[in-house]
Design an enzyme around this catalytic site. Structure first.
Site, PDB file in Angstrom:
ATOM      1  N   ASP A 157     -13.288 -15.871  93.044  1.00 48.08           N
ATOM      2  CA  ASP A 157     -13.341 -15.265  91.805  1.00 48.08           C
ATOM      3  C   ASP A 157     -14.837 -15.583  92.610  1.00 48.08           C
ATOM      4  O   ASP A 157     -15.190 -14.568  92.644  1.00 48.08           O
ATOM      5  CB  ASP A 157     -12.857 -16.267  91.319  1.00 48.08           C
ATOM      6  CG  ASP A 157     -13.246 -15.798  89.109  1.00 48.08           C
ATOM      7  OD1 ASP A 157     -14.865 -14.859  88.793  1.00 48.08           O
ATOM      8  OD2 ASP A 157     -13.414 -16.532  88.280  1.00 48.08           O
ATOM      9  N   LYS A 199     -13.179  -8.891  88.113  1.00 51.52           N
ATOM     10  CA  LYS A 199     -13.773  -8.944  87.066  1.00 51.52           C
ATOM     11  C   LYS A 199     -14.781  -7.641  87.388  1.00 51.52           C
ATOM     12  O   LYS A 199     -15.776  -7.838  87.599  1.00 51.52           O
ATOM     13  CB  LYS A 199     -14.426 -10.241  86.998  1.00 51.52           C
ATOM     14  CG  LYS A 199     -13.440 -11.432  86.260  1.00 51.52           C
ATOM     15  CD  LYS A 199     -14.445 -12.811  86.229  1.00 51.52           C
ATOM     16  CE  LYS A 199     -13.385 -14.013  86.287  1.00 51.52           C
ATOM     17  NZ  LYS A 199     -13.852 -14.905  85.496  1.00 51.52           N
ATOM     18  N   LYS A 210      -7.252 -25.019  83.944  1.00 51.50           N
ATOM     19  CA  LYS A 210      -8.096 -25.207  84.647  1.00 51.50           C
ATOM     20  C   LYS A 210      -8.486 -26.741  85.130  1.00 51.50           C
ATOM     21  O   LYS A 210      -7.730 -27.316  84.754  1.00 51.50           O
ATOM     22  CB  LYS A 210      -9.716 -25.602  83.468  1.00 51.50           C
ATOM     23  CG  LYS A 210      -9.818 -23.628  83.650  1.00 51.50           C
ATOM     24  CD  LYS A 210     -10.482 -22.769  84.244  1.00 51.50           C
ATOM     25  CE  LYS A 210     -11.240 -21.953  83.735  1.00 51.50           C
ATOM     26  NZ  LYS A 210     -11.740 -21.157  84.576  1.00 51.50           N
ATOM     27  N   SER A 234      -5.034 -18.347  80.183  1.00 53.85           N
ATOM     28  CA  SER A 234      -6.449 -19.450  81.068  1.00 53.85           C
ATOM     29  C   SER A 234      -6.587 -20.496  80.005  1.00 53.85           C
ATOM     30  O   SER A 234      -7.128 -20.326  78.934  1.00 53.85           O
ATOM     31  CB  SER A 234      -8.257 -18.586  81.767  1.00 53.85           C
ATOM     32  OG  SER A 234      -8.444 -19.941  81.883  1.00 53.85           O
ATOM     33  N   GLU A 265      -7.813 -21.063  92.754  1.00 51.63           N
ATOM     34  CA  GLU A 265      -8.516 -19.928  92.671  1.00 51.63           C
ATOM     35  C   GLU A 265     -10.080 -20.815  92.705  1.00 51.63           C
ATOM     36  O   GLU A 265     -10.003 -21.991  91.674  1.00 51.63           O
ATOM     37  CB  GLU A 265      -8.557 -19.458  90.580  1.00 51.63           C
ATOM     38  CG  GLU A 265      -9.889 -18.314  89.959  1.00 51.63           C
ATOM     39  CD  GLU A 265      -9.479 -17.365  88.969  1.00 51.63           C
ATOM     40  OE1 GLU A 265      -8.187 -17.976  89.052  1.00 51.63           O
ATOM     41  OE2 GLU A 265     -10.503 -17.183  88.448  1.00 51.63           O
ATOM     42  N   ASP A 288      -7.681 -22.643  88.417  1.00 48.16           N
ATOM     43  CA  ASP A 288      -8.817 -22.838  89.171  1.00 48.16           C
ATOM     44  C   ASP A 288      -9.968 -23.695  88.868  1.00 48.16           C
ATOM     45  O   ASP A 288     -10.322 -24.959  87.114  1.00 48.16           O
ATOM     46  CB  ASP A 288      -8.901 -21.497  87.651  1.00 48.16           C
ATOM     47  CG  ASP A 288     -10.480 -21.247  87.615  1.00 48.16           C
ATOM     48  OD1 ASP A 288     -11.548 -21.221  89.084  1.00 48.16           O
ATOM     49  OD2 ASP A 288     -11.070 -20.085  87.537  1.00 48.16           O
ATOM     50  N   GLY A 341     -11.213 -12.581  83.697  1.00 51.07           N
ATOM     51  CA  GLY A 341     -11.207 -12.450  82.337  1.00 51.07           C
ATOM     52  C   GLY A 341     -12.371 -13.416  82.169  1.00 51.07           C
ATOM     53  O   GLY A 341     -12.834 -14.508  82.991  1.00 51.07           O
ATOM     54  N   LYS A 377      -2.742 -20.286  83.845  1.00 49.85           N
ATOM     55  CA  LYS A 377      -4.259 -20.717  84.520  1.00 49.85           C
ATOM     56  C   LYS A 377      -4.083 -22.132  84.695  1.00 49.85           C
ATOM     57  O   LYS A 377      -4.340 -22.008  82.851  1.00 49.85           O
ATOM     58  CB  LYS A 377      -4.829 -19.604  85.159  1.00 49.85           C
ATOM     59  CG  LYS A 377      -6.178 -20.111  85.007  1.00 49.85           C
ATOM     60  CD  LYS A 377      -6.683 -19.020  85.677  1.00 49.85           C
ATOM     61  CE  LYS A 377      -8.395 -18.754  85.517  1.00 49.85           C
ATOM     62  NZ  LYS A 377      -8.985 -17.804  85.566  1.00 49.85           N
TER      63      LYS A 377
HETATM   64  O1  OSB Z   1     -13.199 -18.417  86.500  1.00 51.49           O
HETATM   65  O2  OSB Z   1     -11.585 -17.503  85.281  1.00 51.49           O
HETATM   66  C1  OSB Z   1     -12.574 -17.835  85.131  1.00 51.49           C
HETATM   67  C2  OSB Z   1     -13.621 -17.795  81.895  1.00 51.49           C
HETATM   68  C3  OSB Z   1     -15.281 -17.775  81.324  1.00 51.49           C
HETATM   69  C4  OSB Z   1     -15.825 -17.815  83.155  1.00 51.49           C
HETATM   70  C5  OSB Z   1     -14.913 -17.944  83.691  1.00 51.49           C
HETATM   71  C6  OSB Z   1     -13.451 -18.119  83.813  1.00 51.49           C
HETATM   72  C7  OSB Z   1     -13.200 -17.984  82.532  1.00 51.49           C
HETATM   73  C8  OSB Z   1     -11.943 -17.700  82.985  1.00 51.49           C
HETATM   74  C9  OSB Z   1     -11.103 -16.806  80.876  1.00 51.49           C
HETATM   75  O3  OSB Z   1     -11.079 -18.362  83.141  1.00 51.49           O
HETATM   76  C10 OSB Z   1     -10.379 -15.850  82.166  1.00 51.49           C
HETATM   77  C11 OSB Z   1      -9.572 -15.335  79.996  1.00 51.49           C
HETATM   78  O4  OSB Z   1     -10.854 -14.393  79.437  1.00 51.49           O
HETATM   79  O5  OSB Z   1      -9.067 -15.508  78.904  1.00 51.49           O
HETATM   80 MG    MG Z   2     -11.937 -18.536  87.724  1.00 53.89          MG
END
Ligand code: OSB
Ligand code: MG
Length: 371
Positions: free
Chosen positions: A238, A262, A163, A135, A213, A188, A290, A161
């Site tokens: 999510d 999660k 952001k 991510s 996402e 995401d 994650g 992924k």
């Molecule tokens: O939205 O998936 C998410 C990390 C912290 C809070 C929200 C998210 C995330 C990630 C990181 O996308 C995923 C990872 O742990 O590598």
């Molecule tokens: Mg997310």
């Protein structure tokens, strides 16, 4: 089984690089680690909440408060012998799924150790590795993003992924797609968009994404159901899914076609398994999300991601993607086929390095049954 003592650690570990989403930025992993002593065994758990409340209302400090004042007294009084007993003991605590999940993880660890099996086996998973991706946070410029993505591809990650946020969505995604026509790619939005952005979000349909996402608000399954029919790309929820009921509502309303799981967000592994089973029965793909966990939470996520419904690569990267030094050994490393290996020892199957844990601990406390 007798629970002798519970300890909490509030830890803080610097990330290798800041993690920027549409609505917040993080420089360190700050979280509560749970340690549980019972019958000569030691179980570990991790609460996924961080120091700020960008992702949810829970934070490291609320996790500590809810654990210390409500969950730990309930656990010490009930002395649960199985997960269902624990769930019943904390059923009077409304909300705070991340606090509940941290304690539940320590119990899963102890129960699996007591059974003499890896957590993976205890949960019903199989295989020796799980497919993973990385991510990637929002970078200062699109050029920087392309460099960061290239570096992760060089590390061996085969699913990325991105952001996204308004102003840094279509352009960034187009640039990464152009540079990597065949990459497994998804985005995401972390709850930053609203339904009137639908026309804009439709532009993301051009990039052959695996999924989009959580574009809309965390409490808004309703408008996701209005958005999904306007898009070709599957939506994946999510933040909106904190229980199996939310998963049912979302699927019945047509708010998404894929579900991110999660365990920490949904109050623990027990509820995560229910969501997994519910989606699998309906042919809905799930994947492991994650929360930038330490090796403790990562071990649990890797084990659960080996269940059969997890058909898409997880947001579970190697320890070195996040930290200079993990608090577990061995650290998680990426295999050449973009997978992580599942620990084979009893319980979580990782060793917590106590000296490292102490070094990153800001405060700690222990709890025993009074009298
Ligand atoms: O939205 O998936 C998410 C990390 C912290 C809070 C929200 C998210 C995330 C990630 C990181 O996308 C995923 C990872 O742990 O590598
Ligand atoms: Mg997310």
């Amino acid at each position: 089984m007798k629970i002798e003592e519970i300890a909490l650690y509030h830890i803080k570990m610097p990330y290798r690089s800041p993690f920027q989403t549409s609505r917040w930025i993080e420089y360190d992993r700050e979280c509560v680690i749970v340690q549980l002593h019972a019958d000569g065994l030691t179980g570990w758990g991790e609460c996924v909440a961080s120091q700020n409340c960008g992702y949810s209302y829970e934070t490291t400090k609320t996790n500590w408060h809810i654990l210390e004042d409500f969950i730990i007294p309930a656990v010490l009084a009930a002395n649960p012998d199985e997960i269902c007993g624990y769930r019943a003991a904390v059923a009077h605590v409304s909300g705070h799924p991340m606090a509940k999940a941290g304690m539940e993880m320590a119990l899963w660890d102890v129960f699996a150790q007591r059974a003499g099996v890896p957590l993976q086996t205890f949960l019903g998973g199989s295989g020796d590795r799980v497919r993973v991706g990385v991510s990637v946070g929002i970078q200062e410029t699109t050029d920087k993003l392309l460099q960061v993505v290239d570096a992760y591809l060089a590390d061996g990650y085969r699913r990325v992924k991105l952001k996204i946020k308004p102003g840094r969505d279509v352009g960034d995604t187009a640039a990464v797609r152009k540079a990597h026509p065949d990459l497994l790619l998804q985005v995401d939005g972390n709850s930053v968009y609203r339904l009137p952005d639908a026309e804009h979000l439709k532009e993301l349909d051009d990039f052959n994404l695996l999924l989009i996402e959580q574009p809309l608000a965390d409490d808004d399954i309703f408008d996701h159901a209005k958005l999904q029919p306007q898009l070709k790309t599957p939506l994946c929820l999510d933040e909106s899914i904190t229980s199996v009921e939310h998963a049912r509502w979302a699927l019945e309303m047509g708010a998404c076609r894929i579900v991110n799981i999660k365990p920490g967000r949904v109050s623990g592994m027990h509820e995560a398994l229910r969501i997994h089973d519910y989606c699998r029965e309906r042919g809905v793909p799930v994947w492991m999300g994650g929360m930038l966990e330490t090796g403790i939470g990562r071990a649990a996520n890797v084990a659960a991601a080996s269940l059969p419904g997890f058909t898409l690569p997880g947001d579970i990267s190697a320890s070195a993607r996040y930290f200079f030094e993990d608090i577990v050994e061995p650290p998680f490393t990426l295999n050449a086929d973009s997978t992580l290996s599942i620990p084979t020892g009893p319980g979580l199957g990782v060793n917590v390095r106590l000296e490292t844990l102490e070094r990153v601990t800001l405060r700690w406390n222990t709890y025993r049954r009074s009298g």
